[in-house]
Scaffold this motif. Structure first.
Motif, mmCIF file in Angstrom:
data_model
loop_
_atom_site.group_PDB
_atom_site.id
_atom_site.type_symbol
_atom_site.label_atom_id
_atom_site.label_comp_id
_atom_site.label_asym_id
_atom_site.label_seq_id
_atom_site.Cartn_x
_atom_site.Cartn_y
_atom_site.Cartn_z
ATOM 1 N N LYS A 236 0.832 -1.208 0.000
ATOM 2 C CA LYS A 236 0.000 0.000 0.000
ATOM 3 C C LYS A 236 0.865 1.255 0.000
ATOM 4 O O LYS A 236 0.577 2.230 -0.697
ATOM 5 C CB LYS A 236 -0.924 -0.015 1.206
ATOM 6 C CG LYS A 236 -1.901 1.162 1.248
ATOM 7 C CD LYS A 236 -2.829 1.058 2.444
ATOM 8 C CE LYS A 236 -2.086 1.379 3.714
ATOM 9 N NZ LYS A 236 -1.718 2.821 3.802
ATOM 10 N N LYS A 237 1.960 1.243 0.755
ATOM 11 C CA LYS A 237 2.869 2.393 0.751
ATOM 12 C C LYS A 237 3.520 2.585 -0.613
ATOM 13 O O LYS A 237 3.671 3.722 -1.086
ATOM 14 C CB LYS A 237 3.927 2.200 1.831
ATOM 15 C CG LYS A 237 3.386 2.289 3.255
ATOM 16 C CD LYS A 237 4.491 2.118 4.278
ATOM 17 C CE LYS A 237 3.936 2.210 5.709
ATOM 18 N NZ LYS A 237 5.006 2.018 6.721
ATOM 19 N N GLU A 238 3.905 1.483 -1.250
ATOM 20 C CA GLU A 238 4.488 1.593 -2.593
ATOM 21 C C GLU A 238 3.484 2.205 -3.570
ATOM 22 O O GLU A 238 3.824 3.082 -4.380
ATOM 23 C CB GLU A 238 4.924 0.212 -3.088
ATOM 24 C CG GLU A 238 6.043 -0.426 -2.292
ATOM 25 C CD GLU A 238 7.369 0.302 -2.490
ATOM 26 O OE1 GLU A 238 7.544 0.926 -3.542
ATOM 27 O OE2 GLU A 238 8.213 0.245 -1.577
ATOM 28 N N VAL A 239 2.253 1.752 -3.493
ATOM 29 C CA VAL A 239 1.228 2.300 -4.392
ATOM 30 C C VAL A 239 0.976 3.773 -4.093
ATOM 31 O O VAL A 239 0.770 4.590 -5.008
ATOM 32 C CB VAL A 239 -0.072 1.477 -4.247
ATOM 33 C CG1 VAL A 239 -1.218 2.133 -5.007
ATOM 34 C CG2 VAL A 239 0.130 0.058 -4.773
ATOM 35 N N GLU A 240 1.016 4.169 -2.824
ATOM 36 C CA GLU A 240 0.818 5.575 -2.470
ATOM 37 C C GLU A 240 1.930 6.444 -3.045
ATOM 38 O O GLU A 240 1.678 7.546 -3.555
ATOM 39 C CB GLU A 240 0.758 5.713 -0.947
ATOM 40 C CG GLU A 240 -0.558 5.225 -0.339
ATOM 41 C CD GLU A 240 -0.538 5.322 1.175
ATOM 42 O OE1 GLU A 240 0.548 5.628 1.727
ATOM 43 O OE2 GLU A 240 -1.597 5.095 1.788
ATOM 44 N N ALA B 33 -3.782 5.322 -15.573
ATOM 45 C CA ALA B 33 -2.820 4.739 -14.632
ATOM 46 C C ALA B 33 -3.123 5.198 -13.208
ATOM 47 O O ALA B 33 -3.063 4.403 -12.252
ATOM 48 C CB ALA B 33 -1.401 5.126 -15.029
ATOM 49 N N LYS B 34 -3.462 6.482 -13.073
ATOM 50 C CA LYS B 34 -3.826 7.000 -11.744
ATOM 51 C C LYS B 34 -5.070 6.301 -11.214
ATOM 52 O O LYS B 34 -5.142 5.915 -10.048
ATOM 53 C CB LYS B 34 -4.049 8.503 -11.842
ATOM 54 C CG LYS B 34 -4.566 9.150 -10.561
ATOM 55 C CD LYS B 34 -4.686 10.653 -10.744
ATOM 56 C CE LYS B 34 -5.387 11.302 -9.544
ATOM 57 N NZ LYS B 34 -6.806 10.972 -9.501
ATOM 58 N N SER B 35 -6.075 6.137 -12.111
ATOM 59 C CA SER B 35 -7.297 5.450 -11.690
ATOM 60 C C SER B 35 -7.009 4.005 -11.302
ATOM 61 O O SER B 35 -7.539 3.501 -10.296
ATOM 62 C CB SER B 35 -8.334 5.506 -12.808
ATOM 63 O OG SER B 35 -9.502 4.814 -12.449
ATOM 64 N N ALA B 36 -6.153 3.341 -12.104
ATOM 65 C CA ALA B 36 -5.805 1.954 -11.770
ATOM 66 C C ALA B 36 -5.095 1.882 -10.419
ATOM 67 O O ALA B 36 -5.366 0.994 -9.599
ATOM 68 C CB ALA B 36 -4.927 1.360 -12.871
ATOM 69 N N LEU B 37 -4.176 2.858 -10.190
ATOM 70 C CA LEU B 37 -3.498 2.880 -8.892
ATOM 71 C C LEU B 37 -4.483 3.167 -7.764
ATOM 72 O O LEU B 37 -4.382 2.594 -6.664
ATOM 73 C CB LEU B 37 -2.388 3.924 -8.908
ATOM 74 C CG LEU B 37 -1.121 3.564 -9.687
ATOM 75 C CD1 LEU B 37 -0.147 4.726 -9.682
ATOM 76 C CD2 LEU B 37 -0.456 2.326 -9.115
ATOM 77 N N GLU B 38 -5.416 4.085 -8.022
ATOM 78 C CA GLU B 38 -6.403 4.389 -6.984
ATOM 79 C C GLU B 38 -7.275 3.174 -6.675
ATOM 80 O O GLU B 38 -7.572 2.893 -5.501
ATOM 81 C CB GLU B 38 -7.276 5.560 -7.431
ATOM 82 C CG GLU B 38 -6.548 6.892 -7.422
ATOM 83 C CD GLU B 38 -7.392 8.018 -7.988
ATOM 84 O OE1 GLU B 38 -7.022 9.186 -7.787
ATOM 85 O OE2 GLU B 38 -8.411 7.722 -8.644
ATOM 86 N N PHE B 39 -7.687 2.460 -7.756
ATOM 87 C CA PHE B 39 -8.461 1.234 -7.517
ATOM 88 C C PHE B 39 -7.622 0.208 -6.748
ATOM 89 O O PHE B 39 -8.127 -0.447 -5.826
ATOM 90 C CB PHE B 39 -8.935 0.647 -8.847
ATOM 91 C CG PHE B 39 -10.197 1.265 -9.365
ATOM 92 C CD1 PHE B 39 -11.402 1.077 -8.710
ATOM 93 C CD2 PHE B 39 -10.183 2.042 -10.495
ATOM 94 C CE1 PHE B 39 -12.567 1.642 -9.165
ATOM 95 C CE2 PHE B 39 -11.345 2.625 -10.975
ATOM 96 C CZ PHE B 39 -12.542 2.422 -10.304
#
Length: 505
Positions: free
Chosen positions: A172-176, A265-271
Motif C-alpha cells: 500500500k505504501k508503494e502504491v501511495e 494509470a492514476k485510476s488503476a493505482l487508486e483502484f
C-alpha cells in the motif's frame, strides 16, 4: 379256436352300460353344509370358560409363550354360527388372491396370537442402548481432538493473516508513492497542455494576418494579380502556420492521449490502493476476531474458491506490474513534455523567420511598383499631348472636307444645268463638259481621300484614348496595389505576435 375279432366300442353286444348323467347345482344354489367338518348343533353343549394355565417362570402374557405355535393358530369352527367360511392361511402367500383370510361382515382375521406376542417382544426390546453408549464415548473423544486441531489451525491462520497484513501495508505504501508521483506528473502535464492550447490560440493571429494580407492582395486590379515573391512568401507563411498548427494539434492530441493514459494509470493505482485498503482493513478485522466475538454469523457456501479468485503469484505479479506500468507512463509523459516545449520554441522561431522573409518581399514589391507608377505617369503626359495634336489634325481634316464638299456642290450644279437645261443639239459633249466631269471625279476622289484620312485619324485618336485609359487604369491599379501592400498590409502585419508570446502561451 376262433378268435373274437369284434370291437367292444362298436359292437352293442359287448358295449359297456351307459354312465349316469351328472347333475350340477344351479347358480346360487347351496352346495352342501357350510362347515362339513362340524357336527350338528346339540342343545346344552356350551361349557363355562376355562382359565388358561401358564407354566411357572413364563414371560408375561403379552410376550411369546413356550406353548405358542410358529405356524399360526388353527381356528376350528364349531356348529354355532355365524362364522367366516374357509380356513385362514398364515403363510407368506396369505396376501395373494385365493389364499387370503376369509372376511365376513364382522371382522377380518389377519394375524395369530403368537405373531401378536412376537411383535410385542420386538417393539419392547431396546436394541440401540449399547450402540448409543459407544457412540457417545467415541464422539466425545473425536470432539476433543477436533477442537484441538481447530485451535492449531486457527493459530496458524492468525499467523498467516498477520504476515498478510504486513505485506499489504508494504504494498500500500508503494502504491501511495507511485500515486503521488503520478498526480504531480498529471498537474505538470496539464500546465503544459494549457500552454500548448494558448500557443494554438495565438497561432490563429499570424494565420489571420497572412490570410488577411492574401485577401487584401486579391483586391488588386487585374494586371497586378500576379504571383510575385510577396505572394509566394505569404502563401508559404500560411502553409507554415498550417504545418505548425498541425504539429501543435498532433502534439495536443498526443498530450490528450497521454493525459488519458496518466489518468487511467492514476485510476488503476487508486483502484489498487482502494482494494488494498479494503483488504487490509478486512484482514485486520479478521485478525482481531475470535470465537467469542459477537459479530459472527453463518454464511453457507463460503468454504470454496470464488470464481474471480486469483493466485498468490499472480497477485504479486500484478502489484509489481501496476507500479511498473505507472512508472513507464510517467516517463513517457515527461518525454512528451520536453518535446512539447521544443515544439513551441521551434515553431515560434520559424514563424518569426518567415514573417521577416515576407516583409522583405513586400518591401521589394512596393519599391518596384512605385518606380513603375512614376514611369506610367510620364507616359500618360506624353499620351495626352499626342491626343491633343491628333484632335487638331482631325479638325483640320474636317474643315478641308467641308471646303471640298462646297466645290463638289458647285461642279454638280454646273453639270445639272448643262445636262438638263440646254435644248436640243446644244446639249453636246464639249470640252467644258469633259472638264466638269473630270473636276467632279477629282473632287470626289479628294473627298474620299480626306474621309479615309479622317477615319484614320479618328482611329489613331481612339487608340490613343484607349491607351490613355489603359495608362490611367494601370496607374490606378498600381496606386491600389501600393495602398494594399504599403499601407494596409503593413498595418496588419505590425500585429504579428513575437516568439515570447508563443512561449508564454
Amino acid at each position: 379256436m376262433a378268435q373274437n375279432l369284434t370291437c367292444p366300442d362298436i359292437c352293442p353286444a359287448t358295449a359297456k352300460p351307459p354312465e349316469e348323467e351328472k347333475l350340477y347345482p344351479a347358480a346360487g344354489a347351496s352346495r352342501g353344509p357350510e362347515n362339513p367338518h362340524a357336527s350338528p348343533y346339540v342343545p346344552g353343549c356350551i361349557r363355562p370358560p376355562e382359565p388358561k394355565v401358564y407354566p411357572p417362570g413364563a414371560p408375561p402374557r403379552y410376550l411369546p409363550q413356550p406353548t405358542d405355535s410358529t405356524s399360526g393358530d388353527i381356528l376350528g369352527m364349531g356348529p354355532i354360527g355365524p362364522w367366516a367360511a374357509g380356513h385362514v392361511d398364515w403363510t407368506p402367500q396369505a396376501g395373494m388372491t385365493g389364499v387370503r383370510p376369509v372376511v365376513d361382515k364382522y371382522s377380518i382375521t389377519r394375524y395369530s396370537t403368537g405373531e401378536w406376542r412376537k411383535h410385542n417382544e420386538f417393539v419392547l426390546t431396546p436394541r440401540a442402548t449399547d450402540k448409543a453408549k459407544a457412540v457417545e464415548a467415541k464422539t466425545r473423544k473425536d470432539i476433543s481432538d477436533a477442537f484441538n486441531a481447530m485451535d492449531n489451525k486457527q493459530a496458524e491462520t492468525n499467523k498467516k493473516l498477520d504476515y498478510r497484513v504486513k505485506e499489504l501495508a508494504r504494498w500500500k505504501k508503494e502504491v501511495e508513492k507511485a500515486l503521488d508521483a503520478m498526480i504531480k506528473e498529471i498537474d505538470v502535464l496539464d500546465d503544459e497542455r494549457a500552454r500548448l492550447k494558448g500557443a494554438c490560440r495565438i497561432l490563429n493571429l499570424p494565420e489571420m494576418i497572412s490570410r488577411e494580407c492574401l485577401e487584401l492582395r486579391t483586391h488588386r486590379y487585374e494586371p497586378d494579380l500576379v504571383r510575385d515573391d510577396a505572394e509566394q512568401e505569404l502563401i508559404k507563411e500560411v502553409a507554415i502556420v498550417g504545418e505548425i498548427r498541425r504539429v501543435f494539434n498532433t502534439t495536443l492530441a498526443e498530450v490528450e492521449t497521454q493525459m488519458c493514459m496518466n489518468k487511467s494509470a492514476k485510476s488503476a493505482l487508486e483502484f489498487d490502493w482502494s482494494d488494498k485498503m479494503v483488504s487490509l482493513k478486512l484482514d485486520r478485522k479478521n485478525l482481531t476476531l475470535t470465537p467469542e466475538s459477537n459479530l459472527l454469523l453463518n454464511h453457507p457456501g463460503v468454504a470454496r474458491w470464488p470464481e474471480n479468485a486469483s493466485t498468490y503469484d499472480y497477485w504479486e505479479h500484478y502489484c509489481r506490474e501496476s507500479i511498473r506500468n505507472c512508472d513507464e507512463v510517467r516517463d513517457k509523459s515527461a518525454k512528451l513534455r520536453q518535446f512539447l516545449s521544443s515544439t513551441i520554441v521551434n515553431g515560434s522561431r520559424d514563424m518569426k523567420l518567415q514573417a521577416d522573409r515576407t516583409n522583405a518581399a513586400l518591401a521589394e514589391t512596393v519599391a518596384a511598383t512605385e518606380e513603375l507608377c512614376e514611369k506610367l505617369e510620364e507616359n500618360l503626359k506624353d499620351n495626352l499631348q499626342t491626343i491633343a495634336n491628333v484632335e487638331n489634325l482631325i479638325d483640320y481634316l474636317k474643315d478641308s472636307l467641308r471646303k471640298s464638299n462646297d466645290r463638289a456642290r458647285l461642279v454638280m450644279t454646273r453639270l445639272h444645268g448643262r445636262n438638263y437645261e440646254r435644248p436640243g443639239v446644244e446639249n453636246c459633249r464639249d470640252d467644258a463638259q469633259y472638264n466638269l466631269i473630270a473636276e467632279a471625279k477629282f473632287i470626289k476622289e479628294t473627298c474620299e481621300s480626306l474621309n479615309d484620312k479622317t477615319r484614320e485619324a479618328e482611329t489613331v485618336r481612339s487608340e490613343l484614348m484607349k491607351y490613355r485609359g489603359e495608362l490611367e487604369k494601370e496607374i490606378a491599379c498600381k496606386r491600389k496595389s501600393l495602398n494594399i501592400d504599403k499601407d494596409r498590409c503593413a498595418r496588419v502585419r505590425a500585429l504579428m505576435p513575437k516568439p515570447e508570446e508563443f512561449a508564454g502561451g
